[in-house]
Motif scaffolding. Structure first.
Motif, short mmCIF file in Angstrom:
data_model
loop_
_atom_site.label_atom_id
_atom_site.label_comp_id
_atom_site.label_asym_id
_atom_site.label_seq_id
_atom_site.Cartn_x
_atom_site.Cartn_y
_atom_site.Cartn_z
N GLU A 63 -14.51 36.13 -57.29
CA GLU A 63 -13.12 35.70 -57.20
C GLU A 63 -12.29 36.69 -56.38
OE1 GLU A 63 -9.68 34.46 -60.28
OE2 GLU A 63 -11.70 33.69 -60.62
N GLU A 64 -12.61 37.97 -56.52
CA GLU A 64 -11.91 39.00 -55.77
C GLU A 64 -12.13 38.81 -54.27
OE1 GLU A 64 -13.05 42.95 -56.81
OE2 GLU A 64 -11.96 43.83 -55.14
N PHE A 65 -13.40 38.52 -53.89
CA PHE A 65 -13.70 38.30 -52.47
C PHE A 65 -12.95 37.07 -51.95
CE2 PHE A 65 -16.24 36.11 -49.24
CZ PHE A 65 -16.31 37.11 -48.28
N THR A 66 -12.92 36.01 -52.75
CA THR A 66 -12.20 34.79 -52.34
C THR A 66 -10.71 35.08 -52.17
OG1 THR A 66 -13.80 33.47 -53.56
CG2 THR A 66 -11.73 32.39 -52.98
N ASP A 67 -10.12 35.81 -53.12
CA ASP A 67 -8.70 36.14 -53.03
C ASP A 67 -8.39 36.99 -51.81
OD1 ASP A 67 -8.21 34.70 -55.30
OD2 ASP A 67 -8.20 36.46 -56.64
N LYS A 68 -9.23 37.99 -51.56
CA LYS A 68 -9.00 38.85 -50.40
C LYS A 68 -9.14 38.07 -49.09
CE LYS A 68 -10.27 43.36 -52.23
NZ LYS A 68 -11.22 44.47 -52.16
N THR A 69 -10.13 37.20 -49.04
CA THR A 69 -10.34 36.40 -47.82
C THR A 69 -9.16 35.46 -47.58
OG1 THR A 69 -12.73 36.49 -48.19
CG2 THR A 69 -11.90 34.80 -46.66
N LEU A 70 -8.72 34.78 -48.63
CA LEU A 70 -7.57 33.86 -48.48
C LEU A 70 -6.30 34.63 -48.13
CD1 LEU A 70 -8.24 31.35 -51.40
CD2 LEU A 70 -8.56 30.98 -48.94
N SER A 71 -6.14 35.81 -48.72
CA SER A 71 -4.97 36.63 -48.41
C SER A 71 -4.99 37.07 -46.95
CB SER A 71 -4.95 37.85 -49.33
OG SER A 71 -3.88 38.68 -48.99
N ILE A 73 -6.47 35.51 -44.48
CA ILE A 73 -6.20 34.33 -43.65
C ILE A 73 -4.70 34.03 -43.63
CG2 ILE A 73 -6.52 31.82 -43.54
CD1 ILE A 73 -9.39 32.31 -44.61
N ARG A 74 -4.04 34.11 -44.78
CA ARG A 74 -2.59 33.85 -44.83
C ARG A 74 -1.83 34.88 -43.99
NH1 ARG A 74 -3.03 33.39 -50.77
NH2 ARG A 74 -3.84 31.32 -51.08
N THR A 75 -2.25 36.13 -44.08
CA THR A 75 -1.59 37.18 -43.29
C THR A 75 -1.74 36.92 -41.80
OG1 THR A 75 -2.07 38.79 -45.03
CG2 THR A 75 -1.51 39.66 -42.86
N VAL A 76 -2.94 36.56 -41.39
CA VAL A 76 -3.17 36.27 -39.97
C VAL A 76 -2.34 35.07 -39.53
CG1 VAL A 76 -4.91 35.47 -38.33
CG2 VAL A 76 -5.45 37.33 -39.91
N GLN A 77 -2.28 34.04 -40.37
CA GLN A 77 -1.49 32.85 -40.02
C GLN A 77 0.00 33.19 -39.92
OE1 GLN A 77 -2.61 30.15 -43.18
NE2 GLN A 77 -4.14 29.13 -41.88
N LEU A 78 0.51 33.99 -40.85
CA LEU A 78 1.92 34.36 -40.82
C LEU A 78 2.25 35.21 -39.60
CD1 LEU A 78 2.62 35.11 -44.59
CD2 LEU A 78 3.43 33.16 -43.24
N GLU A 79 1.33 36.13 -39.26
CA GLU A 79 1.56 36.95 -38.06
C GLU A 79 1.55 36.10 -36.81
OE1 GLU A 79 -0.43 41.11 -39.75
OE2 GLU A 79 -1.51 39.90 -38.28
N ALA A 80 0.62 35.16 -36.76
CA ALA A 80 0.56 34.27 -35.59
C ALA A 80 1.82 33.41 -35.51
CB ALA A 80 -0.68 33.38 -35.66
N GLN A 81 2.30 32.93 -36.66
CA GLN A 81 3.52 32.12 -36.69
C GLN A 81 4.72 32.94 -36.25
OE1 GLN A 81 3.70 28.84 -37.34
NE2 GLN A 81 5.85 28.87 -36.86
N ALA A 82 4.80 34.17 -36.73
CA ALA A 82 5.92 35.05 -36.36
C ALA A 82 5.89 35.37 -34.86
CB ALA A 82 5.87 36.34 -37.17
#
Length: 173
Positions: A63-71, A73-82
Protein backbone atom coordinates in the motif's frame (compact mmCIF):
# COMPACT_ATOMS: atom_id res chain seq x y z
CA UNK A 1 12.25 -24.12 -42.38
CA UNK A 2 12.21 -21.18 -39.96
CA UNK A 3 10.93 -17.87 -41.16
CA UNK A 4 11.66 -14.57 -39.46
CA UNK A 5 8.45 -12.93 -38.42
CA UNK A 6 7.99 -9.18 -38.46
CA UNK A 7 6.86 -7.11 -35.49
CA UNK A 8 3.56 -6.42 -37.23
CA UNK A 9 2.94 -10.13 -37.88
CA UNK A 10 3.74 -10.95 -34.25
CA UNK A 11 1.26 -8.30 -33.07
CA UNK A 12 -1.35 -9.76 -35.37
CA UNK A 13 -0.78 -13.26 -33.95
CA UNK A 14 -1.06 -11.94 -30.39
CA UNK A 15 -4.27 -10.11 -31.29
CA UNK A 16 -5.58 -13.33 -32.87
CA UNK A 17 -4.89 -15.30 -29.68
CA UNK A 18 -6.60 -12.55 -27.64
CA UNK A 19 -9.61 -12.65 -29.99
CA UNK A 20 -9.07 -9.00 -30.98
CA UNK A 21 -8.89 -9.36 -34.77
CA UNK A 22 -11.53 -8.82 -37.40
CA UNK A 23 -13.15 -11.74 -39.15
CA UNK A 24 -11.02 -11.16 -42.25
CA UNK A 25 -7.80 -11.01 -40.20
CA UNK A 26 -8.77 -14.22 -38.38
CA UNK A 27 -9.21 -15.97 -41.72
CA UNK A 28 -5.77 -14.74 -42.83
CA UNK A 29 -4.11 -15.97 -39.62
CA UNK A 30 -5.83 -19.36 -39.86
CA UNK A 31 -4.65 -19.74 -43.46
CA UNK A 32 -1.12 -18.87 -42.38
CA UNK A 33 -1.35 -21.44 -39.56
CA UNK A 34 -2.48 -24.17 -41.93
CA UNK A 35 0.20 -23.38 -44.55
CA UNK A 36 3.24 -22.30 -42.52
CA UNK A 37 5.04 -24.47 -39.98
CA UNK A 38 7.00 -21.57 -38.48
CA UNK A 39 3.80 -19.57 -37.83
CA UNK A 40 2.27 -22.56 -36.03
CA UNK A 41 5.45 -22.91 -33.97
CA UNK A 42 5.35 -19.21 -33.09
CA UNK A 43 1.69 -19.41 -31.99
CA UNK A 44 2.41 -22.54 -29.93
CA UNK A 45 5.31 -20.72 -28.27
CA UNK A 46 3.11 -17.76 -27.45
CA UNK A 47 0.42 -19.99 -25.95
CA UNK A 48 2.97 -21.83 -23.81
CA UNK A 49 4.47 -18.55 -22.59
CA UNK A 50 1.03 -17.32 -21.53
CA UNK A 51 0.28 -20.57 -19.76
CA UNK A 52 3.54 -20.26 -17.85
CA UNK A 53 2.77 -16.64 -16.99
CA UNK A 54 -0.59 -17.72 -15.64
CA UNK A 55 1.16 -20.17 -13.28
CA UNK A 56 3.38 -17.50 -11.73
CA UNK A 57 2.29 -16.27 -8.34
CA UNK A 58 0.61 -12.91 -8.45
CA UNK A 59 2.50 -10.41 -6.40
CA UNK A 60 0.77 -7.42 -4.94
CA UNK A 61 2.39 -4.06 -4.42
CA UNK A 62 2.42 -2.74 -0.89
CA UNK A 63 0.00 0.00 0.00
CA UNK A 64 2.91 2.32 0.73
CA UNK A 65 4.33 1.73 -2.77
CA UNK A 66 0.91 2.39 -4.33
CA UNK A 67 0.48 5.61 -2.32
CA UNK A 68 3.95 6.86 -3.23
CA UNK A 69 3.45 6.05 -6.91
CA UNK A 70 0.05 7.78 -7.04
CA UNK A 71 1.45 10.76 -5.15
CA UNK A 72 4.33 11.03 -7.62
CA UNK A 73 1.93 10.86 -10.56
CA UNK A 74 -0.26 13.62 -9.05
CA UNK A 75 2.80 15.79 -8.44
CA UNK A 76 3.97 15.36 -12.02
CA UNK A 77 0.48 16.13 -13.34
CA UNK A 78 0.18 19.26 -11.19
CA UNK A 79 3.62 20.48 -12.26
CA UNK A 80 2.75 19.89 -15.90
CA UNK A 81 -0.57 21.72 -15.43
CA UNK A 82 1.15 24.65 -13.72
CA UNK A 83 3.76 24.83 -16.47
CA UNK A 84 1.04 24.72 -19.10
CA UNK A 85 -0.90 27.48 -17.32
CA UNK A 86 2.19 29.70 -17.26
CA UNK A 87 3.26 28.91 -20.81
CA UNK A 88 2.16 31.57 -23.26
CA UNK A 89 0.40 30.29 -26.33
CA UNK A 90 -1.25 32.01 -29.28
CA UNK A 91 -0.80 35.82 -29.15
CA UNK A 92 1.51 35.38 -26.13
CA UNK A 93 -1.39 34.87 -23.70
CA UNK A 94 -1.33 32.50 -20.76
CA UNK A 95 -4.15 30.11 -20.10
CA UNK A 96 -5.34 32.33 -17.24
CA UNK A 97 -5.43 35.38 -19.52
CA UNK A 98 -7.36 33.44 -22.14
CA UNK A 99 -9.83 32.33 -19.47
CA UNK A 100 -10.29 35.95 -18.34
CA UNK A 101 -10.78 37.10 -21.93
CA UNK A 102 -13.30 34.34 -22.48
CA UNK A 103 -15.26 35.44 -19.39
CA UNK A 104 -15.15 39.04 -20.59
CA UNK A 105 -16.38 38.02 -24.04
CA UNK A 106 -19.24 36.05 -22.52
CA UNK A 107 -20.16 39.02 -20.30
CA UNK A 108 -20.04 41.37 -23.29
CA UNK A 109 -22.28 38.97 -25.22
CA UNK A 110 -24.80 38.98 -22.39
CA UNK A 111 -24.75 42.78 -22.22
CA UNK A 112 -25.25 43.12 -25.99
CA UNK A 113 -28.04 40.53 -25.85
CA UNK A 114 -29.73 42.41 -23.01
CA UNK A 115 -29.44 45.73 -24.88
CA UNK A 116 -30.93 44.14 -28.01
CA UNK A 117 -33.77 42.69 -25.93
CA UNK A 118 -34.51 46.10 -24.42
CA UNK A 119 -34.48 47.74 -27.87
CA UNK A 120 -36.78 45.11 -29.37
CA UNK A 121 -39.07 45.40 -26.33
CA UNK A 122 -39.21 49.16 -26.83
CA UNK A 123 -40.07 48.76 -30.52
CA UNK A 124 -42.80 46.22 -29.79
CA UNK A 125 -44.27 48.30 -26.96
CA UNK A 126 -44.14 51.45 -29.08
CA UNK A 127 -46.18 49.76 -31.82
CA UNK A 128 -48.78 48.02 -29.64
CA UNK A 129 -49.43 50.50 -26.84
CA UNK A 130 -51.32 53.54 -28.13
CA UNK A 131 -49.82 56.94 -27.48
CA UNK A 132 -52.15 59.49 -25.84
CA UNK A 133 -51.09 62.17 -28.32
CA UNK A 134 -52.01 60.08 -31.41
CA UNK A 135 -55.68 61.22 -31.54
CA UNK A 136 -54.58 64.87 -31.21
CA UNK A 137 -52.14 64.47 -34.09
CA UNK A 138 -54.81 62.82 -36.28
CA UNK A 139 -57.28 65.65 -35.57
CA UNK A 140 -54.71 68.46 -35.84
CA UNK A 141 -56.28 70.05 -38.91
CA UNK A 142 -59.68 70.10 -37.18
CA UNK A 143 -58.15 71.63 -34.05
CA UNK A 144 -56.36 74.29 -36.11
CA UNK A 145 -59.66 75.29 -37.77
CA UNK A 146 -61.78 74.97 -34.64
CA UNK A 147 -62.47 78.75 -34.50
CA UNK A 148 -63.81 78.70 -38.08
CA UNK A 149 -65.97 75.63 -37.41
CA UNK A 150 -67.40 77.12 -34.22
CA UNK A 151 -68.80 80.10 -36.23
CA UNK A 152 -71.07 77.74 -38.18
CA UNK A 153 -73.00 77.01 -34.97
CA UNK A 154 -75.08 74.08 -36.30
CA UNK A 155 -74.71 70.95 -38.29
CA UNK A 156 -78.09 71.43 -39.94
CA UNK A 157 -76.90 74.70 -41.51
CA UNK A 158 -73.93 72.85 -43.11
CA UNK A 159 -76.26 70.11 -44.36
CA UNK A 160 -78.52 72.75 -46.00
CA UNK A 161 -75.51 74.35 -47.69
CA UNK A 162 -74.45 70.92 -48.99
CA UNK A 163 -77.97 70.25 -50.33
CA UNK A 164 -78.14 73.65 -52.02
CA UNK A 165 -74.91 72.93 -53.90
CA UNK A 166 -72.98 75.84 -52.43
CA UNK A 167 -69.92 73.71 -51.81
CA UNK A 168 -70.08 72.30 -55.34
CA UNK A 169 -69.97 75.81 -56.84
CA UNK A 170 -67.11 76.77 -54.54
CA UNK A 171 -65.18 73.65 -55.48
CA UNK A 172 -65.61 74.36 -59.20
CA UNK A 173 -64.20 77.88 -58.93
Amino acid sequence: MSKDITEQELEKLVAYLDGEVSEQEAIEVEQALSNDESTRARVDGLERAWEMLDRLPISRASEEFTDKTLSSIRTVQLEAQAAQDQQPSGFGMTKKTRAQLRKAAISAGWIVGLACSIFVGYLITNQWVPDESDPLIRELSFIENLDTYSEVQSLEFLEELTKSGTFDETAQQ
